[in-house]
Design a protein around this motif. Structure first.
Motif, PDB file in Angstrom:
ATOM      1  N   ALA A 145       0.827  -1.206   0.000  1.00  0.00           N
ATOM      2  CA  ALA A 145       0.000   0.000   0.000  1.00  0.00           C
ATOM      3  C   ALA A 145       0.863   1.259   0.000  1.00  0.00           C
ATOM      4  O   ALA A 145       0.597   2.208  -0.740  1.00  0.00           O
ATOM      5  CB  ALA A 145      -0.949  -0.018   1.198  1.00  0.00           C
ATOM      6  N   ALA A 146       1.918   1.269   0.803  1.00  0.00           N
ATOM      7  CA  ALA A 146       2.825   2.420   0.828  1.00  0.00           C
ATOM      8  C   ALA A 146       3.519   2.583  -0.521  1.00  0.00           C
ATOM      9  O   ALA A 146       3.663   3.709  -1.025  1.00  0.00           O
ATOM     10  CB  ALA A 146       3.854   2.255   1.944  1.00  0.00           C
ATOM     11  N   ASP A 147       3.925   1.473  -1.112  1.00  0.00           N
ATOM     12  CA  ASP A 147       4.584   1.528  -2.417  1.00  0.00           C
ATOM     13  C   ASP A 147       3.657   2.065  -3.499  1.00  0.00           C
ATOM     14  O   ASP A 147       4.103   2.727  -4.434  1.00  0.00           O
ATOM     15  CB  ASP A 147       5.119   0.150  -2.813  1.00  0.00           C
ATOM     16  CG  ASP A 147       6.348  -0.247  -2.033  1.00  0.00           C
ATOM     17  OD1 ASP A 147       6.958   0.628  -1.364  1.00  0.00           O
ATOM     18  OD2 ASP A 147       6.723  -1.435  -2.088  1.00  0.00           O
ATOM     19  N   LYS A 148       2.359   1.791  -3.369  1.00  0.00           N
ATOM     20  CA  LYS A 148       1.385   2.309  -4.337  1.00  0.00           C
ATOM     21  C   LYS A 148       1.374   3.841  -4.296  1.00  0.00           C
ATOM     22  O   LYS A 148       1.373   4.504  -5.337  1.00  0.00           O
ATOM     23  CB  LYS A 148      -0.005   1.742  -4.026  1.00  0.00           C
ATOM     24  CG  LYS A 148      -1.110   2.281  -4.897  1.00  0.00           C
ATOM     25  CD  LYS A 148      -0.962   1.813  -6.325  1.00  0.00           C
ATOM     26  CE  LYS A 148      -2.157   2.241  -7.152  1.00  0.00           C
ATOM     27  NZ  LYS A 148      -1.963   1.950  -8.572  1.00  0.00           N
ATOM     28  N   VAL A 149       1.394   4.407  -3.099  1.00  0.00           N
ATOM     29  CA  VAL A 149       1.414   5.870  -2.967  1.00  0.00           C
ATOM     30  C   VAL A 149       2.736   6.423  -3.496  1.00  0.00           C
ATOM     31  O   VAL A 149       2.750   7.412  -4.231  1.00  0.00           O
ATOM     32  CB  VAL A 149       1.176   6.299  -1.504  1.00  0.00           C
ATOM     33  CG1 VAL A 149       1.298   7.815  -1.353  1.00  0.00           C
ATOM     34  CG2 VAL A 149      -0.196   5.838  -1.031  1.00  0.00           C
ATOM     35  N   ARG A 150       3.841   5.767  -3.172  1.00  0.00           N
ATOM     36  CA  ARG A 150       5.148   6.216  -3.687  1.00  0.00           C
ATOM     37  C   ARG A 150       5.173   6.190  -5.216  1.00  0.00           C
ATOM     38  O   ARG A 150       5.729   7.088  -5.848  1.00  0.00           O
ATOM     39  CB  ARG A 150       6.262   5.344  -3.136  1.00  0.00           C
ATOM     40  CG  ARG A 150       6.582   5.609  -1.696  1.00  0.00           C
ATOM     41  CD  ARG A 150       7.829   4.839  -1.251  1.00  0.00           C
ATOM     42  NE  ARG A 150       7.994   4.951   0.164  1.00  0.00           N
ATOM     43  CZ  ARG A 150       7.615   4.020   1.047  1.00  0.00           C
ATOM     44  NH1 ARG A 150       7.060   2.891   0.640  1.00  0.00           N
ATOM     45  NH2 ARG A 150       7.794   4.209   2.334  1.00  0.00           N
ATOM     46  N   ALA A 151       4.573   5.165  -5.802  1.00  0.00           N
ATOM     47  CA  ALA A 151       4.532   5.062  -7.268  1.00  0.00           C
ATOM     48  C   ALA A 151       3.695   6.192  -7.866  1.00  0.00           C
ATOM     49  O   ALA A 151       4.041   6.727  -8.930  1.00  0.00           O
ATOM     50  CB  ALA A 151       3.973   3.703  -7.685  1.00  0.00           C
TER      51      ALA A 151
ATOM     52  N   LEU B 138       0.096   4.585   5.565  1.00  0.00           N
ATOM     53  CA  LEU B 138       0.091   6.050   5.593  1.00  0.00           C
ATOM     54  C   LEU B 138       0.935   6.583   6.740  1.00  0.00           C
ATOM     55  O   LEU B 138       1.679   7.563   6.573  1.00  0.00           O
ATOM     56  CB  LEU B 138      -1.343   6.581   5.659  1.00  0.00           C
ATOM     57  CG  LEU B 138      -2.189   6.313   4.405  1.00  0.00           C
ATOM     58  CD1 LEU B 138      -3.632   6.740   4.634  1.00  0.00           C
ATOM     59  CD2 LEU B 138      -1.609   6.998   3.181  1.00  0.00           C
ATOM     60  N   ARG B 139       0.881   5.925   7.900  1.00  0.00           N
ATOM     61  CA  ARG B 139       1.743   6.340   9.020  1.00  0.00           C
ATOM     62  C   ARG B 139       3.218   6.208   8.656  1.00  0.00           C
ATOM     63  O   ARG B 139       4.034   7.070   8.994  1.00  0.00           O
ATOM     64  CB  ARG B 139       1.439   5.507  10.268  1.00  0.00           C
ATOM     65  CG  ARG B 139       0.218   5.969  11.026  1.00  0.00           C
ATOM     66  CD  ARG B 139       0.157   5.344  12.423  1.00  0.00           C
ATOM     67  NE  ARG B 139       0.194   3.888  12.382  1.00  0.00           N
ATOM     68  CZ  ARG B 139      -0.874   3.102  12.357  1.00  0.00           C
ATOM     69  NH1 ARG B 139      -2.077   3.600  12.354  1.00  0.00           N
ATOM     70  NH2 ARG B 139      -0.725   1.790  12.332  1.00  0.00           N
ATOM     71  N   SER B 140       3.576   5.137   7.946  1.00  0.00           N
ATOM     72  CA  SER B 140       4.979   4.949   7.575  1.00  0.00           C
ATOM     73  C   SER B 140       5.429   6.017   6.573  1.00  0.00           C
ATOM     74  O   SER B 140       6.575   6.459   6.604  1.00  0.00           O
ATOM     75  CB  SER B 140       5.226   3.550   7.016  1.00  0.00           C
ATOM     76  OG  SER B 140       4.732   3.415   5.702  1.00  0.00           O
ATOM     77  N   LEU B 141       4.507   6.448   5.699  1.00  0.00           N
ATOM     78  CA  LEU B 141       4.845   7.501   4.736  1.00  0.00           C
ATOM     79  C   LEU B 141       5.024   8.848   5.428  1.00  0.00           C
ATOM     80  O   LEU B 141       5.827   9.676   4.980  1.00  0.00           O
ATOM     81  CB  LEU B 141       3.765   7.577   3.650  1.00  0.00           C
ATOM     82  CG  LEU B 141       3.719   6.357   2.722  1.00  0.00           C
ATOM     83  CD1 LEU B 141       2.443   6.382   1.891  1.00  0.00           C
ATOM     84  CD2 LEU B 141       4.945   6.297   1.842  1.00  0.00           C
ATOM     85  N   VAL B 142       4.316   9.069   6.509  1.00  0.00           N
ATOM     86  CA  VAL B 142       4.538  10.282   7.306  1.00  0.00           C
ATOM     87  C   VAL B 142       5.886  10.160   8.012  1.00  0.00           C
ATOM     88  O   VAL B 142       6.687  11.097   8.009  1.00  0.00           O
ATOM     89  CB  VAL B 142       3.400  10.497   8.328  1.00  0.00           C
ATOM     90  CG1 VAL B 142       3.757  11.596   9.324  1.00  0.00           C
ATOM     91  CG2 VAL B 142       2.102  10.836   7.610  1.00  0.00           C
ATOM     92  N   ALA B 143       6.152   8.996   8.592  1.00  0.00           N
ATOM     93  CA  ALA B 143       7.396   8.786   9.341  1.00  0.00           C
ATOM     94  C   ALA B 143       8.628   8.963   8.463  1.00  0.00           C
ATOM     95  O   ALA B 143       9.652   9.482   8.925  1.00  0.00           O
ATOM     96  CB  ALA B 143       7.398   7.399   9.983  1.00  0.00           C
TER      97      ALA B 143
ATOM     98  N   VAL C 238       1.093  15.342   0.234  1.00  0.00           N
ATOM     99  CA  VAL C 238       2.431  14.958  -0.193  1.00  0.00           C
ATOM    100  C   VAL C 238       3.402  16.045   0.254  1.00  0.00           C
ATOM    101  O   VAL C 238       3.131  17.242   0.096  1.00  0.00           O
ATOM    102  CB  VAL C 238       2.483  14.782  -1.728  1.00  0.00           C
ATOM    103  CG1 VAL C 238       3.897  14.480  -2.198  1.00  0.00           C
ATOM    104  CG2 VAL C 238       1.521  13.687  -2.166  1.00  0.00           C
ATOM    105  N   ALA C 239       4.514  15.633   0.829  1.00  0.00           N
ATOM    106  CA  ALA C 239       5.517  16.573   1.318  1.00  0.00           C
ATOM    107  C   ALA C 239       6.196  17.291   0.155  1.00  0.00           C
ATOM    108  O   ALA C 239       6.350  16.735  -0.936  1.00  0.00           O
ATOM    109  CB  ALA C 239       6.562  15.841   2.158  1.00  0.00           C
ATOM    110  N   ALA C 240       6.585  18.509   0.408  1.00  0.00           N
ATOM    111  CA  ALA C 240       7.286  19.299  -0.599  1.00  0.00           C
ATOM    112  C   ALA C 240       8.735  18.844  -0.712  1.00  0.00           C
ATOM    113  O   ALA C 240       9.333  18.417   0.279  1.00  0.00           O
ATOM    114  CB  ALA C 240       7.249  20.778  -0.227  1.00  0.00           C
ATOM    115  N   PRO C 241       9.317  18.933  -1.917  1.00  0.00           N
ATOM    116  CA  PRO C 241      10.742  18.605  -2.050  1.00  0.00           C
ATOM    117  C   PRO C 241      11.565  19.470  -1.103  1.00  0.00           C
ATOM    118  O   PRO C 241      11.262  20.637  -0.897  1.00  0.00           O
ATOM    119  CB  PRO C 241      11.061  18.952  -3.508  1.00  0.00           C
ATOM    120  CG  PRO C 241       9.748  18.862  -4.208  1.00  0.00           C
ATOM    121  CD  PRO C 241       8.722  19.311  -3.189  1.00  0.00           C
ATOM    122  N   GLY C 242      12.558  18.840  -0.509  1.00  0.00           N
ATOM    123  CA  GLY C 242      13.432  19.571   0.406  1.00  0.00           C
ATOM    124  C   GLY C 242      12.931  19.586   1.834  1.00  0.00           C
ATOM    125  O   GLY C 242      13.605  20.080   2.715  1.00  0.00           O
TER     126      GLY C 242
END
Length: 88
Positions: free
Chosen positions: A10-16, A50-55, A72-76
């Motif tokens: 699930a996390a990889d899906k968001v990263r993709a 989703l928690r891991s993507l925040v972490a 989604v976090a901003a670059p930098g």
């Protein structure tokens, strides 16, 4: 935090989605319910994803009103994988 294979999926899906440009900095990340539909993973695995993507800095941290999605976090942004460039 060690994630189950389904939470990793699930996390990889968001990263993709971020890597493909479907999601960009400041865009809303999928909700738990949307992630469940996309991946077939259960509610708790999608929450963990989703928690891991925040972490790891992929999604913005911090308090948010109930019902508001993570963004989604901003670059930098400090410590974020979203800030990393390919090959870097």
């Amino acid at each position: 935090m060690r994630l189950s294979p389904r939470a990793v999926q699930a996390a990889d899906k968001v990263r993709a989605m971020i890597a493909s440009g479907a999601l960009g900095p400041g865009d809303e990340a999928p909700s738990v319910e949307e992630l469940k539909k996309m991946t077939g993973a259960c509610h708790s695995y999608c929450q963990a994803a989703l928690r891991s993507l925040v972490a790891d800095g992929t999604l913005e941290p911090g308090a948010r009103p109930r019902g508001e999605r993570r963004r989604v976090a901003a670059p930098g942004q400090a410590g974020g994988t979203a800030a990393r460039q390919p090959g870097g």
